[in-house]
Design a protein around this motif. Structure first.
Motif, PDB file in Angstrom:
ATOM      1  N   GLY A 109      76.419  39.583  47.796  1.00  0.00           N
ATOM      2  CA  GLY A 109      75.530  40.083  46.744  1.00  0.00           C
ATOM      3  C   GLY A 109      74.503  39.138  46.215  1.00  0.00           C
ATOM      4  O   GLY A 109      74.817  37.889  46.247  1.00  0.00           O
ATOM      5  N   ALA A 110      73.693  39.619  45.530  1.00  0.00           N
ATOM      6  CA  ALA A 110      72.679  38.605  44.900  1.00  0.00           C
ATOM      7  C   ALA A 110      73.076  38.114  43.921  1.00  0.00           C
ATOM      8  O   ALA A 110      72.587  36.985  43.544  1.00  0.00           O
ATOM      9  CB  ALA A 110      71.331  39.555  44.620  1.00  0.00           C
ATOM     10  N   LYS A 111      74.008  38.461  42.987  1.00  0.00           N
ATOM     11  CA  LYS A 111      74.341  37.787  41.679  1.00  0.00           C
ATOM     12  C   LYS A 111      74.912  36.478  41.987  1.00  0.00           C
ATOM     13  O   LYS A 111      74.725  35.536  41.128  1.00  0.00           O
ATOM     14  CB  LYS A 111      75.345  38.859  41.097  1.00  0.00           C
ATOM     15  N   TYR A 134      67.518  38.986  33.095  1.00  0.00           N
ATOM     16  CA  TYR A 134      68.757  39.329  33.763  1.00  0.00           C
ATOM     17  C   TYR A 134      69.485  37.866  33.342  1.00  0.00           C
ATOM     18  O   TYR A 134      69.315  36.814  33.838  1.00  0.00           O
ATOM     19  CB  TYR A 134      68.694  39.217  35.267  1.00  0.00           C
ATOM     20  N   TYR A 137      70.721  34.345  35.400  1.00  0.00           N
ATOM     21  CA  TYR A 137      69.769  32.938  35.517  1.00  0.00           C
ATOM     22  C   TYR A 137      70.137  32.084  34.150  1.00  0.00           C
ATOM     23  O   TYR A 137      70.181  31.017  34.598  1.00  0.00           O
ATOM     24  CB  TYR A 137      68.314  33.572  35.501  1.00  0.00           C
ATOM     25  N   CYS A 186      61.773  38.062  38.623  1.00  0.00           N
ATOM     26  CA  CYS A 186      62.523  39.234  39.262  1.00  0.00           C
ATOM     27  C   CYS A 186      61.582  40.507  39.179  1.00  0.00           C
ATOM     28  O   CYS A 186      61.327  40.823  38.120  1.00  0.00           O
ATOM     29  CB  CYS A 186      63.755  39.348  38.262  1.00  0.00           C
ATOM     30  N   ASN A 190      64.439  43.744  36.039  1.00  0.00           N
ATOM     31  CA  ASN A 190      65.453  44.030  35.204  1.00  0.00           C
ATOM     32  C   ASN A 190      65.423  43.116  34.007  1.00  0.00           C
ATOM     33  O   ASN A 190      65.566  41.796  34.342  1.00  0.00           O
ATOM     34  CB  ASN A 190      66.705  43.945  36.006  1.00  0.00           C
ATOM     35  N   ASP A 218      63.811  37.224  42.820  1.00  0.00           N
ATOM     36  CA  ASP A 218      64.855  38.055  43.084  1.00  0.00           C
ATOM     37  C   ASP A 218      64.377  39.529  43.189  1.00  0.00           C
ATOM     38  O   ASP A 218      63.675  40.068  42.595  1.00  0.00           O
ATOM     39  CB  ASP A 218      65.826  38.092  41.644  1.00  0.00           C
ATOM     40  N   ALA A 220      66.218  42.411  44.084  1.00  0.00           N
ATOM     41  CA  ALA A 220      67.158  43.417  44.212  1.00  0.00           C
ATOM     42  C   ALA A 220      66.781  44.757  44.181  1.00  0.00           C
ATOM     43  O   ALA A 220      67.441  45.657  44.483  1.00  0.00           O
ATOM     44  CB  ALA A 220      68.316  42.944  43.006  1.00  0.00           C
ATOM     45  N   TYR A 221      65.716  44.990  43.453  1.00  0.00           N
ATOM     46  CA  TYR A 221      65.126  46.288  43.424  1.00  0.00           C
ATOM     47  C   TYR A 221      64.004  46.689  44.402  1.00  0.00           C
ATOM     48  O   TYR A 221      63.274  47.533  43.631  1.00  0.00           O
ATOM     49  CB  TYR A 221      64.744  46.730  41.853  1.00  0.00           C
ATOM     50  N   SER A 249      69.588  42.535  47.785  1.00  0.00           N
ATOM     51  CA  SER A 249      70.771  43.060  47.456  1.00  0.00           C
ATOM     52  C   SER A 249      70.689  44.414  48.402  1.00  0.00           C
ATOM     53  O   SER A 249      69.631  45.056  48.331  1.00  0.00           O
ATOM     54  CB  SER A 249      70.943  43.164  46.134  1.00  0.00           C
ATOM     55  N   SER A 251      72.975  46.527  47.052  1.00  0.00           N
ATOM     56  CA  SER A 251      73.468  47.402  45.819  1.00  0.00           C
ATOM     57  C   SER A 251      72.855  48.295  45.546  1.00  0.00           C
ATOM     58  O   SER A 251      73.029  49.530  45.217  1.00  0.00           O
ATOM     59  CB  SER A 251      73.835  46.501  44.743  1.00  0.00           C
ATOM     60  N   LYS A 252      71.295  48.374  45.384  1.00  0.00           N
ATOM     61  CA  LYS A 252      70.547  49.537  44.584  1.00  0.00           C
ATOM     62  C   LYS A 252      69.735  50.173  45.602  1.00  0.00           C
ATOM     63  O   LYS A 252      69.336  51.100  45.195  1.00  0.00           O
ATOM     64  CB  LYS A 252      69.721  48.465  43.601  1.00  0.00           C
ATOM     65  N   ARG A 260      79.825  45.335  48.470  1.00  0.00           N
ATOM     66  CA  ARG A 260      79.369  44.144  48.251  1.00  0.00           C
ATOM     67  C   ARG A 260      78.569  43.589  49.585  1.00  0.00           C
ATOM     68  O   ARG A 260      79.283  43.280  50.256  1.00  0.00           O
ATOM     69  CB  ARG A 260      80.286  43.214  47.936  1.00  0.00           C
ATOM     70  N   TYR A 350      64.654  51.531  35.894  1.00  0.00           N
ATOM     71  CA  TYR A 350      64.960  51.057  34.270  1.00  0.00           C
ATOM     72  C   TYR A 350      63.921  51.559  33.547  1.00  0.00           C
ATOM     73  O   TYR A 350      62.688  51.224  33.701  1.00  0.00           O
ATOM     74  CB  TYR A 350      65.415  49.502  34.134  1.00  0.00           C
TER      75      TYR A 350
HETATM   76  N1  PLP Z   1      69.839  40.726  40.329  1.00  0.00           N
HETATM   77  C1  PLP Z   1      69.286  41.554  39.730  1.00  0.00           C
HETATM   78  C2  PLP Z   1      68.086  41.509  38.890  1.00  0.00           C
HETATM   79  C3  PLP Z   1      70.037  42.658  39.335  1.00  0.00           C
HETATM   80  O1  PLP Z   1      69.845  43.638  38.207  1.00  0.00           O
HETATM   81  C4  PLP Z   1      71.355  42.695  39.873  1.00  0.00           C
HETATM   82  C5  PLP Z   1      72.647  43.799  39.446  1.00  0.00           C
HETATM   83  O2  PLP Z   1      72.456  44.332  38.470  1.00  0.00           O
HETATM   84  C6  PLP Z   1      71.799  41.640  41.052  1.00  0.00           C
HETATM   85  C7  PLP Z   1      70.806  40.877  41.161  1.00  0.00           C
HETATM   86  C8  PLP Z   1      72.911  41.990  41.169  1.00  0.00           C
HETATM   87  O3  PLP Z   1      73.188  42.316  42.534  1.00  0.00           O
HETATM   88  P1  PLP Z   1      74.365  42.417  43.576  1.00  0.00           P
HETATM   89  O4  PLP Z   1      75.152  43.699  43.276  1.00  0.00           O
HETATM   90  O5  PLP Z   1      73.879  42.341  45.077  1.00  0.00           O
HETATM   91  O6  PLP Z   1      75.141  41.205  43.292  1.00  0.00           O
END
Ligand code: PLP
Length: 413
Positions: A109-111, A134, A137, A186, A190, A218, A220-221, A249, A251-252, A260, A350
């Motif tokens: 995952g990206a986090k 976010y 960082y 990003c 977010n 980033d 992710a979205y 990611s 995830s979304k 994951r 969002y």
């Molecule tokens: N990056 C941003 C900007 C996010 O908002 C989120 C999750 O909310 C993530 C990364 C995390 O992504 P992942 O679920 O792949 O770890």
């Protein structure tokens, strides 16, 4: 006696979510019926079930592991070739972007990646982050020792905060004179839900090239970008291959928040330097890090991620995105009818809502909690420039979103 990493002690210990939980609990004690009615529009976690293609791929991969002939143990640390190749082809080469499969690093995952990247970067880099941001960082830079203790104004010394406000459409311009070595961007964003234009992203790439900086981008979205002209990857900008690392990611888009999986793009042409001035490729260091620290993401999960790229997978992902963006539209319209000024929610899940005159972000949070029994996130939790806004997440069922809007209609702002 063992010494600890004292930089952790600089972190305020997760203020926003415990405080939200405390206020929700307090409402529950004062009014148990209201507590039953609460709808959570805070956390950015998906609600809809996994795409069927992913479920089938998980099952098929598990069945492979159950047979001696097709069993697999440890996989490659940086990801299976089948997934790296699939990502490189669909997300980049088919769009005319030169990202090789070997430049894709599959992770859980990206986090984690957004934080772990600091491990291959030295101390002393001047780091720029958006405000609001976010929080990962900022917190990972605190943990790595790149900041001072928390200052009384709510920020950390050592970080360059880039204000994101309605005046700049929540997209900061590169600083005129100050220099940042490392820049986190990003988009779709977010928490503000804003999107960056190709021109604005080009300015950042030019800045990074001129200053020998690196952009940590980033996306992710990414799947929520709903206009074809907007940049889906920083590598659409000439020169970004030399100055940007991109975080992705599943995830979304694929609903993989619990499954994951994600990936980082680290092109071979991105370099940093030693104190003596020798250039070193970050691809080399990032590979080394994966080889030492990871035994890769599970085979079944990587097969599920691969399935998202099939024609059926793409249709199912598109249906999920349509669902959440439909929610965002309903929420935006509901807030507007209430007379509130609303941003975001077009290319992101969002909605960023400005507080009415004289009400701060905790004030609007309280009113929504008490009068509508709806939980949002006060913008102040994302940084000083988040004050005056709340974030409403569109990750919800349609039924809940429609109910939220019905309740908002009964409020007076
Ligand atoms: N990056 C941003 C900007 C996010 O908002 C989120 C999750 O909310 C993530 C990364 C995390 O992504 P992942 O679920 O792949 O770890």
């Amino acid at each position: 006696m063992v010494f600890i990493n004292e930089h952790y002690l600089k972190l305020p210990g997760g203020y926003i979510f415990p405080e939200i939980a405390r206020r929700v609990d307090a409402l529950g004690r004062a009014d148990p019926a209201a507590a039953q009615r609460i709808i959570h529009c805070g956390i950015g976690d998906v609600t809809e079930p996994l795409p069927l293609v992913a479920v089938s791929a998980l099952n098929a991969a598990a069945a492979e592991l159950s047979r001696r002939e097709t069993f697999r143990g440890y996989g490659p640390a940086v990801g299976y070739g089948f997934l790296q190749e699939c990502i490189s082809r669909h997300d980049f080469r088919e769009r005319g972007l030169q990202i090789d499969a070997s430049e894709i690093f599959v992770s859980d995952g990206a986090k984690g990646d957004c934080g772990d990247i600091l491990e291959i970067l030295g101390p002393g880099n001047h780091v720029a982050v958006a405000d609001p941001v976010y929080p990962v960082y900022v917190d990972t830079n605190v943990m790595a020792g790149n900041t001072t203790a928390l200052c009384t104004d709510g920020g950390y010394g050592g970080l360059m905060y880039l204000p994101c406000t309605p005046e700049n459409d929540f997209v900061p311009a590169p600083p005129k004179s100050e220099k940042a070595e490392l820049i986190y961007l990003c988009y779709p964003n977010n928490p503000t839900g804003a999107m960056i234009s190709r021109e604005q992203l080009s300015e950042w790439v030019e800045y990074a090239m001129a200053n020998d900086s690196i952009i940590l981008y980033d996306v992710a979205y990414q799947a929520y970008i709903s206009e074809p002209d907007l940049p889906r990857s920083i590598y659409e900008i000439p020169d970004a291959r030399s100055c940007a690392i991109e975080f992705h990611s599943f995830s979304k888009n694929g609903g993989f928040t619990g499954v994951r999986c994600g990936y980082t793009v680290c092109p071979r042409s991105v370099t940093g330097r030693t104190r003596e001035g020798r250039r070193v490729g970050l691809h080399e260091l990032w590979t080394r890090r994966f080889q030492t620290r990871s035994n890769g993401v599970s085979y079944v999960v990587q097969r599920a991620a691969e399935a998202l790229y099939t024609p059926d997978g793409q249709k199912q992902v598109a249906a999920l995105i349509e669902h959440y963006l439909g929610n965002a539209r309903i929420l935006r319209e509901g807030c507007r009818r209430l007379g509130l000024t609303v941003y975001g929610g077009v290319h992101a899940p969002y909605v960023w809502v400005a507080c009415p005159e004289g009400v701060d972000s905790w004030g609007l949070f309280e009113r929504l909690l008490e009068e509508a029994n709806v939980v949002v996130i006060p913008g102040a939790g994302f940084g000083r420039c988040g004050e005056g806004f709340v974030r409403i997440s569109a990750f919800n069922t349609r039924q809940n979103v429609e109910e939220v809007v019905r309740r908002l209609a009964g409020m007076k702002m």
